[in-house]
Structures are given as structure tokens and as C-alpha cells.
Design a protein around this motif. Structure first.
Motif, PDB file in Angstrom:
ATOM      1  N   MET A  24       0.851  -1.188   0.000  1.00  0.00           N
ATOM      2  CA  MET A  24       0.000   0.000   0.000  1.00  0.00           C
ATOM      3  C   MET A  24       0.887   1.238   0.000  1.00  0.00           C
ATOM      4  SD  MET A  24      -3.221   0.755   2.443  1.00  0.00           S
ATOM      5  CE  MET A  24      -4.023   2.330   2.557  1.00  0.00           C
ATOM      6  N   LYS A  25       0.753   2.081  -1.033  1.00  0.00           N
ATOM      7  CA  LYS A  25       1.601   3.253  -1.160  1.00  0.00           C
ATOM      8  C   LYS A  25       0.899   4.490  -0.604  1.00  0.00           C
ATOM      9  CE  LYS A  25       4.342   1.480  -4.973  1.00  0.00           C
ATOM     10  NZ  LYS A  25       4.887   1.711  -6.319  1.00  0.00           N
ATOM     11  N   THR A  26       1.681   5.303   0.113  1.00  0.00           N
ATOM     12  CA  THR A  26       1.133   6.450   0.829  1.00  0.00           C
ATOM     13  C   THR A  26       1.837   7.724   0.408  1.00  0.00           C
ATOM     14  OG1 THR A  26       0.676   5.028   2.740  1.00  0.00           O
ATOM     15  CG2 THR A  26       0.642   7.407   3.107  1.00  0.00           C
ATOM     16  N   GLY A  27       1.057   8.762   0.116  1.00  0.00           N
ATOM     17  CA  GLY A  27       1.599  10.061  -0.218  1.00  0.00           C
ATOM     18  C   GLY A  27       1.413  11.034   0.924  1.00  0.00           C
ATOM     19  N   ILE A  28       2.419  11.851   1.164  1.00  0.00           N
ATOM     20  CA  ILE A  28       2.339  12.886   2.199  1.00  0.00           C
ATOM     21  C   ILE A  28       2.427  14.241   1.509  1.00  0.00           C
ATOM     22  CG2 ILE A  28       3.427  13.873   4.254  1.00  0.00           C
ATOM     23  CD1 ILE A  28       4.606  11.131   4.837  1.00  0.00           C
ATOM     24  N   THR A  29       1.500  15.131   1.839  1.00  0.00           N
ATOM     25  CA  THR A  29       1.495  16.451   1.248  1.00  0.00           C
ATOM     26  C   THR A  29       1.148  17.485   2.306  1.00  0.00           C
ATOM     27  OG1 THR A  29       0.761  17.719  -0.694  1.00  0.00           O
ATOM     28  CG2 THR A  29      -0.935  16.451   0.492  1.00  0.00           C
ATOM     29  N   GLY A  30       1.180  18.737   1.899  1.00  0.00           N
ATOM     30  CA  GLY A  30       0.886  19.832   2.818  1.00  0.00           C
ATOM     31  C   GLY A  30       1.459  21.108   2.252  1.00  0.00           C
ATOM     32  N   VAL A  75       7.373  15.837   9.660  1.00  0.00           N
ATOM     33  CA  VAL A  75       6.649  14.572   9.813  1.00  0.00           C
ATOM     34  C   VAL A  75       7.420  13.437   9.134  1.00  0.00           C
ATOM     35  CG1 VAL A  75       4.532  13.322   9.170  1.00  0.00           C
ATOM     36  CG2 VAL A  75       4.389  15.655  10.089  1.00  0.00           C
ATOM     37  N   CYS A  76       7.991  13.721   7.975  1.00  0.00           N
ATOM     38  CA  CYS A  76       8.783  12.696   7.273  1.00  0.00           C
ATOM     39  C   CYS A  76      10.012  12.302   8.077  1.00  0.00           C
ATOM     40  CB  CYS A  76       9.184  13.197   5.888  1.00  0.00           C
ATOM     41  SG  CYS A  76       7.802  13.306   4.726  1.00  0.00           S
ATOM     42  N   ARG A  77      10.624  13.267   8.778  1.00  0.00           N
ATOM     43  CA  ARG A  77      11.772  12.923   9.632  1.00  0.00           C
ATOM     44  C   ARG A  77      11.338  12.052  10.802  1.00  0.00           C
ATOM     45  NH1 ARG A  77      13.112  18.363   8.530  1.00  0.00           N
ATOM     46  NH2 ARG A  77      12.416  19.079  10.589  1.00  0.00           N
ATOM     47  N   ARG A  78      10.152  12.295  11.321  1.00  0.00           N
ATOM     48  CA  ARG A  78       9.634  11.450  12.419  1.00  0.00           C
ATOM     49  C   ARG A  78       9.346  10.041  11.891  1.00  0.00           C
ATOM     50  NH1 ARG A  78      11.820  12.292  16.038  1.00  0.00           N
ATOM     51  NH2 ARG A  78      10.371  11.026  17.276  1.00  0.00           N
ATOM     52  N   ILE A 136      10.924   4.297   8.428  1.00  0.00           N
ATOM     53  CA  ILE A 136      10.147   4.418   7.201  1.00  0.00           C
ATOM     54  C   ILE A 136      10.823   5.415   6.271  1.00  0.00           C
ATOM     55  CG2 ILE A 136       7.940   5.124   6.192  1.00  0.00           C
ATOM     56  CD1 ILE A 136       6.620   4.207   8.820  1.00  0.00           C
ATOM     57  N   GLU A 137      11.299   4.944   5.122  1.00  0.00           N
ATOM     58  CA  GLU A 137      11.977   5.797   4.159  1.00  0.00           C
ATOM     59  C   GLU A 137      10.938   6.450   3.253  1.00  0.00           C
ATOM     60  OE1 GLU A 137      15.750   5.527   1.023  1.00  0.00           O
ATOM     61  OE2 GLU A 137      14.767   3.705   1.722  1.00  0.00           O
ATOM     62  N   VAL A 138      11.034   7.763   3.102  1.00  0.00           N
ATOM     63  CA  VAL A 138      10.063   8.518   2.314  1.00  0.00           C
ATOM     64  C   VAL A 138      10.755   9.118   1.087  1.00  0.00           C
ATOM     65  CG1 VAL A 138       8.372  10.395   2.309  1.00  0.00           C
ATOM     66  CG2 VAL A 138       8.769   9.083   4.409  1.00  0.00           C
ATOM     67  N   MET A 162       9.858   2.230  -3.335  1.00  0.00           N
ATOM     68  CA  MET A 162       9.496   2.781  -2.027  1.00  0.00           C
ATOM     69  C   MET A 162       7.978   2.884  -1.887  1.00  0.00           C
ATOM     70  SD  MET A 162      12.578   5.596  -1.887  1.00  0.00           S
ATOM     71  CE  MET A 162      12.119   6.344  -0.334  1.00  0.00           C
ATOM     72  N   GLN A 163       7.512   2.817  -0.658  1.00  0.00           N
ATOM     73  CA  GLN A 163       6.083   2.802  -0.374  1.00  0.00           C
ATOM     74  C   GLN A 163       5.529   4.166   0.041  1.00  0.00           C
ATOM     75  OE1 GLN A 163       4.222  -0.111  -0.897  1.00  0.00           O
ATOM     76  NE2 GLN A 163       6.188  -0.606  -1.832  1.00  0.00           N
ATOM     77  N   TRP A 164       6.411   5.086   0.420  1.00  0.00           N
ATOM     78  CA  TRP A 164       5.985   6.414   0.882  1.00  0.00           C
ATOM     79  C   TRP A 164       6.630   7.486   0.020  1.00  0.00           C
ATOM     80  CZ3 TRP A 164       3.220   7.496   5.641  1.00  0.00           C
ATOM     81  CH2 TRP A 164       2.828   6.339   6.329  1.00  0.00           C
ATOM     82  N   MET A 165       5.890   8.555  -0.231  1.00  0.00           N
ATOM     83  CA  MET A 165       6.441   9.692  -0.962  1.00  0.00           C
ATOM     84  C   MET A 165       5.975  10.993  -0.321  1.00  0.00           C
ATOM     85  SD  MET A 165       4.219  10.680  -4.290  1.00  0.00           S
ATOM     86  CE  MET A 165       4.520   9.264  -5.295  1.00  0.00           C
ATOM     87  N   GLU A 166       6.790  12.013  -0.473  1.00  0.00           N
ATOM     88  CA  GLU A 166       6.449  13.362  -0.028  1.00  0.00           C
ATOM     89  C   GLU A 166       6.414  14.287  -1.227  1.00  0.00           C
ATOM     90  OE1 GLU A 166       8.508  17.180   2.274  1.00  0.00           O
ATOM     91  OE2 GLU A 166       9.465  15.201   2.352  1.00  0.00           O
ATOM     92  N   SER A 167       5.320  15.029  -1.392  1.00  0.00           N
ATOM     93  CA  SER A 167       5.215  15.983  -2.494  1.00  0.00           C
ATOM     94  C   SER A 167       4.328  17.150  -2.080  1.00  0.00           C
ATOM     95  CB  SER A 167       4.632  15.327  -3.746  1.00  0.00           C
ATOM     96  OG  SER A 167       4.401  16.293  -4.752  1.00  0.00           O
TER      97      SER A 167
END
Length: 201
Positions: A1-7, A16-19, A25-27, A105-110
Motif C-alpha cells: 500500500m503506497k502512501t503520499g504525504i502532502t501539505g 513529519v517525514c523525519r519522524r 520508514i523511508e520517504v 518505495m512505499q511512501w512519498m512526499e510531495s
């Protein structure tokens, strides 16, 4: 399951990505990836040079394996019109999409998860939010720019309420709410959803 982080700018999504990284969890960082690909991809170099002109990149350093973007020339082209900005995006965004998929990778930040269309590559979206005034003060302190400049950046991004409406999860980063407990709850729910999906295969 792939998760995107935005804001939006100043929301604290990088924090949040550093936490998450502290939890192992590698983002995937889309912005950093775009800069890397612009420096290293011959295909992107060719396309940007065809689009902008021969001054899109500076002359190569001897023995260098990377290309150096001519930021002044590219910025002039980008700011000249919305069509120009979209033309650059049409070159860079697909390269980032492919690089993310190849990364495994399963997590991304954009910051532009929805605007760029990369949201289609993830199964769920987490938005990091904070009150506008807190976001403004964070960016002023971080970047040393004026309040008006921060507002200009905020106005260029999607409204926080619209991103919140579309997202599956929200992490409130207002300086009061506990980030780690919110992350723990988020991960527990995502793990539960992932387990249910695996069970249905």
C-alpha cells in the motif's frame, strides 16, 4: 500500500517525514528527486534545452558527470507565462513519476501531490496541516523572507481546506498536537487497511 504525504508551505510535512524516518520508514522526496534528475538525466537535459534554448544549462565542468541548470534562464522562462511553467512540468513530472515507481518505495512526499497528478500512484494520502499564521511565521523564520512573499507562495498552492477534503488522513502540526501519537495512529490504521487488502487477494 503506497502512501503520499502532502501539505502546504510551512505545514511541517518534512518534519513529519523525519519522524517517520526515525521509525525506519523511508520517504521518497519528490522535490529532491526532481532536482537530482534535472542534474543527471540526459533526456531531461535534451528536452529542457529544446524547450528553453541552449542557455538552459551552463557549460559542463571538465570531468563532471552532472549537468548544471542555468537557474536564471530557466526562472525567466518559467515566470514568463503559465504555459511555460506547465511545459517544464510536463518534462520533469513524468520523470519523477517513473523514478518513484522504479524506487520500490512505499511512501512519498510531495508539496504538489494533487496538482502534479502523482497522487494517482498512491493508495492513500496524508495531509499535514497547520493554521495559516503559524505556517507564515515558520517560513519567515526558516527562509528569512517577507510576510508578503510567504503569502504569495501560499496563494500559488491549493487551499489547505481543499487538500484536507481530498486526503484520507490528516496530521495536525500546530505546535500543540502530539505528532508522534498521530503518526502511531496513522501507521496502525494504514497497517490495518493493508492487511485487509492482502486478505482479500
Amino acid at each position: 500500500m503506497k502512501t503520499g504525504i502532502t501539505g502546504g508551505i510551512g505545514s511541517g510535512k518534512s518534519y513529519v517525514c523525519r519522524r517517520l524516518a526515525a521509525r525506519g520508514i523511508e520517504v521518497y522526496d519528490c522535490d529532491a528527486a526532481a532536482k537530482r534528475l534535472i542534474r543527471t538525466s540526459p533526456d531531461i537535459r535534451r528536452q529542457l534545452t529544446e524547450l528553453i534554448g541552449p542557455d538552459a544549462y551552463l557549460p559542463a565542468e571538465p570531468d563532471s558527470t552532472e549537468y548544471q541548470l542555468n537557474k536564471a534562464a530557466v526562472t525567466r522562462f518559467l515566470l514568463a507565462s503559465e504555459a511555460n511553467a506547465k511545459a517544464i512540468d510536463a518534462i520533469v513530472h513524468p520523470a519523477v513519476f517513473g523514478d518513484f515507481e522504479a524506487s520500490g518505495m512505499q511512501w512519498m512526499e510531495s508539496a504538489i501531490l494533487y496538482e502534479s497528478g502523482i497522487s494517482r500512484l498512491v493508495d492513500c494520502v496524508v495531509v499535514v496541516t497547520a493554521p495559516d499564521e503559524i505556517r507564515i511565521q515558520r517560513v519567515i523564520q526558516r527562509d528569512g523572507i517577507t510576510r508578503e512573499r510567504v503569502k504569495q507562495w501560499m496563494d500559488r498552492q491549493w487551499p489547505q481546506d481543499e487538500v484536507r477534503r481530498r486526503a484520507d488522513y490528516e496530521i495536525v502540526n500546530d505546535g500543540q498536537a502530539d505528532i508522534d501519537s498521530q503518526i502511531a495512529a496513522l501507521l496502525a490504521d494504514i497497517h490495518s487497511q493493508d492487511h485487509k487488502a492482502s486478505s482479500n487477494i
